[in-house]
Design a protein around this motif. Sequence first.
Motif, PDB file in Angstrom:
ATOM      1  N   SER A   1      40.667 -33.194   1.089  1.00 20.92           N
ATOM      2  CA  SER A   1      40.939 -34.209   2.101  1.00 20.92           C
ATOM      3  C   SER A   1      40.585 -35.585   1.542  1.00 20.92           C
ATOM      4  O   SER A   1      39.939 -35.698   0.502  1.00 20.92           O
TER       5      SER A   1
ATOM      6  N   TYR B   1      39.299 -38.303   6.359  1.00 17.85           N
ATOM      7  CA  TYR B   1      40.544 -37.924   7.034  1.00 17.85           C
ATOM      8  C   TYR B   1      40.857 -36.500   6.600  1.00 17.85           C
ATOM      9  O   TYR B   1      41.260 -36.249   5.468  1.00 17.85           O
ATOM     10  N   VAL B   2      40.595 -35.561   7.482  1.00 14.97           N
ATOM     11  CA  VAL B   2      40.682 -34.134   7.142  1.00 14.97           C
ATOM     12  C   VAL B   2      42.138 -33.686   7.161  1.00 14.97           C
ATOM     13  O   VAL B   2      42.684 -33.332   8.213  1.00 14.97           O
ATOM     14  N   THR B   3      42.742 -33.727   6.012  1.00 15.89           N
ATOM     15  CA  THR B   3      44.145 -33.336   5.872  1.00 15.89           C
ATOM     16  C   THR B   3      44.310 -31.931   5.293  1.00 15.89           C
ATOM     17  O   THR B   3      45.321 -31.279   5.526  1.00 15.89           O
ATOM     18  N   ASN B   4      43.332 -31.491   4.505  1.00 18.88           N
ATOM     19  CA  ASN B   4      43.463 -30.221   3.766  1.00 18.88           C
ATOM     20  C   ASN B   4      44.826 -30.194   3.050  1.00 18.88           C
ATOM     21  O   ASN B   4      45.545 -29.204   3.092  1.00 18.88           O
TER      22      ASN B   4
ATOM     23  N   ARG C   1      40.527 -35.325  12.106  1.00 17.42           N
ATOM     24  CA  ARG C   1      41.450 -34.286  11.643  1.00 17.42           C
ATOM     25  C   ARG C   1      42.896 -34.707  11.880  1.00 17.42           C
ATOM     26  O   ARG C   1      43.227 -35.236  12.934  1.00 17.42           O
TER      27      ARG C   1
END
Length: 314
Positions: A138, A216-219, A280
């Motif tokens: 992320s 910014y939790v994008t994975n 997220r």
Amino acid sequence: MGLLALACASAGAQTKLRAWNIHPDGYPVTEAMKRFASLVAQGTGGRYQIEIFSNATLGDQPKAVQMLKAGDIDVAEFSSGPLSDAVPGLKALNLPFLFSDSAHMFKHLDGKLGERFAAKLQAAGFVVVGWYDGGARSFYCASRSVGSFKDLAGARIRVQQSEVYLEMVKLMDATPVALPFKDVLSALEKGEVDCAENNMPSFESTGHYKIAKSVYVTNHVISPEALVVSTKLWSSLSPADKAAFQKAGAESALVMRDLWNKRVASAIETAGKQGVQFVRVKDVAPMVRRLSPLYGKYMSDPSTREELLTIIGN
């Protein structure tokens, strides 16, 4: 006297092996490799003893790749980078938003796709005995708050020296800055980069979370790593010993994945207590559309098209 002779014969038949990894003691990879070493010793009646050399004490990853191919080390745990250099089709696994989560990735790697990659890697000098979790990556920033991928526009974002990552950041209207991982903390502190991207255990263990308070939790990339043995060692093993190594590798992979999930949860908790804000991503579709030229490029490449079609079709 007979027992003494038997003991001496047994000791003389013992083979010591060297295993490399880049991580510190206590890290999921290192602990899983210890488990692998223990299981190999059990499965071969103590004839093979593996010593783990952690923290890249035998050299950095490029050097370790050469040492493994030369037979100077016997076992190693590598990220997908050097493996994709050997087998270009593996680059497909680094494309953003290819997998929804690690379970989705391992569904393929523990099946036919993993077998196909393993066959190609063995031809290139790497015998895969276990697929490890490379984590979900992320974005995190020190100089801005990020609530949408549009907030990354104009940012200087540290990335690996990788074609996929460089192009991904450019397509997001940001500037990629390729730096060695060890230099990222200093670059964030000095404002030489605004953001970086990595998995949460790396974000926490390096202290990046003390500087970069917005995640910014994008994975966006979920990729594997691999536990491999050298073809030189592999060719010397009996069929029974090969089976013991493979069984130990598969079990160590399950250990690693479990330890990894626990480490991710711990890293997020630690960073959260220090004031890090996690946002997220609500919908990845706008990012996927923005990155469409990247997918088009790899779909048109014969070395990656088949792998992508296999993943997307299942």
